[in-house]
Scaffold this active site. Structure first.
Site, PDB file in Angstrom:
ATOM      1  CE1 TYR A   1      -4.114   1.979   0.821  1.00  0.00           C
ATOM      2  CE2 TYR A   1      -2.461   3.428   1.764  1.00  0.00           C
ATOM      3  CZ  TYR A   1      -3.744   3.218   1.307  1.00  0.00           C
ATOM      4  OH  TYR A   1      -4.650   4.245   1.326  1.00  0.00           O
TER       5      TYR A   1
ATOM      6  CG  PHE B   1      -6.756  16.338 -24.076  1.00  0.00           C
ATOM      7  CD1 PHE B   1      -6.501  15.794 -25.321  1.00  0.00           C
ATOM      8  CD2 PHE B   1      -7.431  15.559 -23.145  1.00  0.00           C
ATOM      9  CE1 PHE B   1      -6.916  14.506 -25.633  1.00  0.00           C
ATOM     10  CE2 PHE B   1      -7.849  14.274 -23.453  1.00  0.00           C
ATOM     11  CZ  PHE B   1      -7.592  13.753 -24.692  1.00  0.00           C
ATOM     12  CG  ASP B   2     -11.475  16.226 -25.307  1.00  0.00           C
ATOM     13  OD1 ASP B   2     -10.302  16.294 -25.713  1.00  0.00           O
ATOM     14  OD2 ASP B   2     -12.220  15.278 -25.553  1.00  0.00           O
TER      15      ASP B   2
ATOM     16  CG  ASP C   1      -1.820  17.687 -21.438  1.00  0.00           C
ATOM     17  OD1 ASP C   1      -1.396  16.533 -21.226  1.00  0.00           O
ATOM     18  OD2 ASP C   1      -3.025  17.928 -21.673  1.00  0.00           O
TER      19      ASP C   1
ATOM     20  CB  ALA D   1      -0.398  12.610 -23.683  1.00  0.00           C
TER      21      ALA D   1
ATOM     22  CE  LYS E   1      -3.689   9.782 -25.136  1.00  0.00           C
ATOM     23  NZ  LYS E   1      -4.321  10.560 -24.064  1.00  0.00           N
TER      24      LYS E   1
ATOM     25  CG  HIS F   1     -17.411  13.204 -29.248  1.00  0.00           C
ATOM     26  ND1 HIS F   1     -17.570  14.279 -28.407  1.00  0.00           N
ATOM     27  CD2 HIS F   1     -16.205  12.670 -28.946  1.00  0.00           C
ATOM     28  CE1 HIS F   1     -16.504  14.393 -27.639  1.00  0.00           C
ATOM     29  NE2 HIS F   1     -15.663  13.433 -27.932  1.00  0.00           N
TER      30      HIS F   1
HETATM   31  C1  PLP Z   1      -5.228  11.384 -23.505  1.00  0.00           C
HETATM   32  C2  PLP Z   1      -4.903  12.748 -23.051  1.00  0.00           C
HETATM   33  C3  PLP Z   1      -5.344  13.237 -21.817  1.00  0.00           C
HETATM   34  C4  PLP Z   1      -6.256  12.433 -20.907  1.00  0.00           C
HETATM   35  O1  PLP Z   1      -5.648  11.257 -20.532  1.00  0.00           O
HETATM   36  P1  PLP Z   1      -6.450   9.894 -20.195  1.00  0.00           P
HETATM   37  O2  PLP Z   1      -5.327   8.953 -19.835  1.00  0.00           O
HETATM   38  O3  PLP Z   1      -7.192   9.509 -21.419  1.00  0.00           O
HETATM   39  O4  PLP Z   1      -7.329  10.176 -19.049  1.00  0.00           O
HETATM   40  C5  PLP Z   1      -4.981  14.519 -21.461  1.00  0.00           C
HETATM   41  N1  PLP Z   1      -4.219  15.285 -22.267  1.00  0.00           N
HETATM   42  C6  PLP Z   1      -3.784  14.856 -23.477  1.00  0.00           C
HETATM   43  C7  PLP Z   1      -2.960  15.734 -24.327  1.00  0.00           C
HETATM   44  C8  PLP Z   1      -4.110  13.571 -23.906  1.00  0.00           C
HETATM   45  O5  PLP Z   1      -3.710  13.155 -25.102  1.00  0.00           O
END
Ligand code: PLP
Length: 461
Positions: free
Chosen positions: A72, A124-125, A216, A218, A259, A453
């Protein structure tokens, strides 16, 4: 040696995928109300819905899973992950999260402020959603070239427009801006990279006004590869030297490890600021799990520690980026209008240029998604009128987005170039017959327009 461009791996385990008939696919499309998200994955031949969480893990990652320490608190696996993150980000502190949007949530809680601007290239959304819930005002300041799908002239179409930041500071005052978030690569306009020069300049400008910068990240490794290949002065730098320099210009980074982390789940919140870390840890304990696991298992942490390193491997990245380019080149040969230059994680087809006779309110890119699945069993995703459309908050009149594309997301280490040929040939055929297609009508949408969507229903016109 230039001719050595095949995959830098061999295949040790395979997963069967199923060829189906056009009649079967027409039935499944109807059942799914022509929404690709509602098609069962087992009925998809080549799945290009997303590059997120769909990577194939290596034998090193699978064997690392067995070392997972499921304690843990203070798990050995956490310390391995911490070391791997420090090596790539050059930052001292990491809080794992169950996926990227949880790191986005923590970041938004700490950096988005009610009534204040959160500037990004293109947010990002999931961050945008979190920021809006907190009452912040997210604005997208990608350079104008970043919105022009046909122009391949600019090598870094994910760059932020510095003039727009300066103008906002002049107009509103720097205290009205709570954060600048640079998304690398820029997903929404085609996985387009951001240059080191732009990151450096944005950071210097924000620094002068004490505005924190967040990356950000990813797709940090894909962005670093583009910097190495396209930007003066980086040809002889290693990918990790480049990632460390990128993060030297920010206070905090978030990452969806689904990613470039080459794993199927997980996220990271990384920072150089001790106070920020402490607050992030508090939020993580409430929402994610204890600070050394953050909603992941010990084995997930192990696989990620290895995957991050593999994602920064030079030979892997060369293969990765060139596979995406391979598909883009095959499509261009067939005249299919794509977003140029091809970016890091997929090929984006311009729906308006593909079906010029279908107006945006009849969802040209969604029509293309449906056609591609119907003809070839290939699943892509619409990033256009449905995904990015919005409504005037007062009149409820629809507002149509600048971006109108179908994204063919390429999973990492999963498909071969023969699969790319199937996709290119199918789209080439549809393009030849493009005048026979009519648009679509949106017949159902959920209450939150920005999420419609995922559950929308359509009819063919
Ligand atoms: C995929 C992504 C996210 C969100 O990540 P999840 O692992 O899908 O929750 C945030 N920012 C960017 C740029 C992303 O490509």
């Amino acid at each position: 040696m230039k001719f050595m461009t095949a995959e830098p791996f061999r295949i040790k385990m395979v997963e069967r995928i199923k060829k189906t008939t056009k009649e079967e696919r027409q039935g499944w499309l109807k059942e799914a109300n022509y929404n690709a998200f509602k098609i069962k994955a087992e009925n998809v031949y080549i799945d290009c819905l997303t590059d997120s969480g769909t990577s194939a893990m290596s034998s090193e990652q699978w064997s690392a899973l067995m070392l997972g320490d499921e304690s843990y608190a203070g798990s050995k696996s956490f310390y391995k992950l911490e070391e791997s993150v420090q090596d790539i980000f050059g930052m001292p502190y990491v809080q794992p999260t169950h996926q990227g949007r949880a790191a986005d949530y923590i970041m938004a809680k700490l950096y988005a402020k009610e009534g204040k601007y959160a500037i990004g290239n293109m947010h990002f959304d999931t961050f945008r959603g979190n920021a809006e819930v907190l009452g912040a005002i997210p604005v997208d300041y990608v350079i104008d070239e970043g919105k022009d799908t046909a122009s391949a002239a600019h090598p870094f179409k994910g760059n932020i427009d510095i003039n727009k930041i300066e103008n906002l500071i002049e107009e509103k005052g720097s205290e009205q801006i709570s954060v600048v978030i640079i998304t690398v690569t820029c997903n929404n306009n085609g996985g387009q990279p951001v240059s080191m020069q732009n990151i450096r300049e944005v950071s210097a400008l924000a620094g002068r006004y004490n505005i924190p910068v967040v990356i950000d990240s990813a797709r940090l490794a894909e962005n670093a590869y583009f910097i190495q290949q396209r930007e003066d002065g980086y040809k002889n730098k290693s990918i990790k030297e480049i990632t460390r320099e990128m993060f030297s210009y920010c206070e905090t980074a978030t990452m969806s490890s689904k990613k470039d982390g080459l794993v199927n789940i997980g996220g990271l919140f990384v920072t150089r600021d001790e106070e920020v870390l402490q607050m992030a840890q508090q939020l993580a304990i409430v929402h994610e799990g204890f600070i050394t696991y953050g909603g992941l298992t010990g084995r997930d942490l192990e696989a990620l520690a290895v995957g991050l390193q593999e994602g920064c491997d030079q030979q892997y990245l060369e293969y990765r980026i060139n596979q995406v380019k391979y598909l883009g080149d095959r499509l261009e040969e067939k005249g299919v209008p794509i977003v140029k230059p091809t970016g890091g994680h997929g090929v984006y087809v311009d729906g308006r240029r593909f079906f010029p006779h279908i107006p945006q309110h009849e969802f040209p890119s969604q029509r293309l998604v449906v056609a591609l699945y119907e003809e070839a069993g290939v699943r892509a995703v619409e990033l256009g009128a449905c995904a990015f459309g919005s409504k005037d908050p007062v009149t409820q009149e629809p507002i149509w987005p600048d971006v109108e594309t179908m994204r063919i997301g390429i999973s990492r280490r999963v498909y071969t170039n023969s699969h790319m040929d199937v996709i290119a040939n199918a789209l080439g055929e549809i393009y030849k017959n493009r005048n026979e297609y009519k648009g679509m009508k949106l017949v159902y949408e959920g209450p939150i327009t920005s999420l419609r969507h995922f559950t929308a229903g359509f009819e063919l016109l």
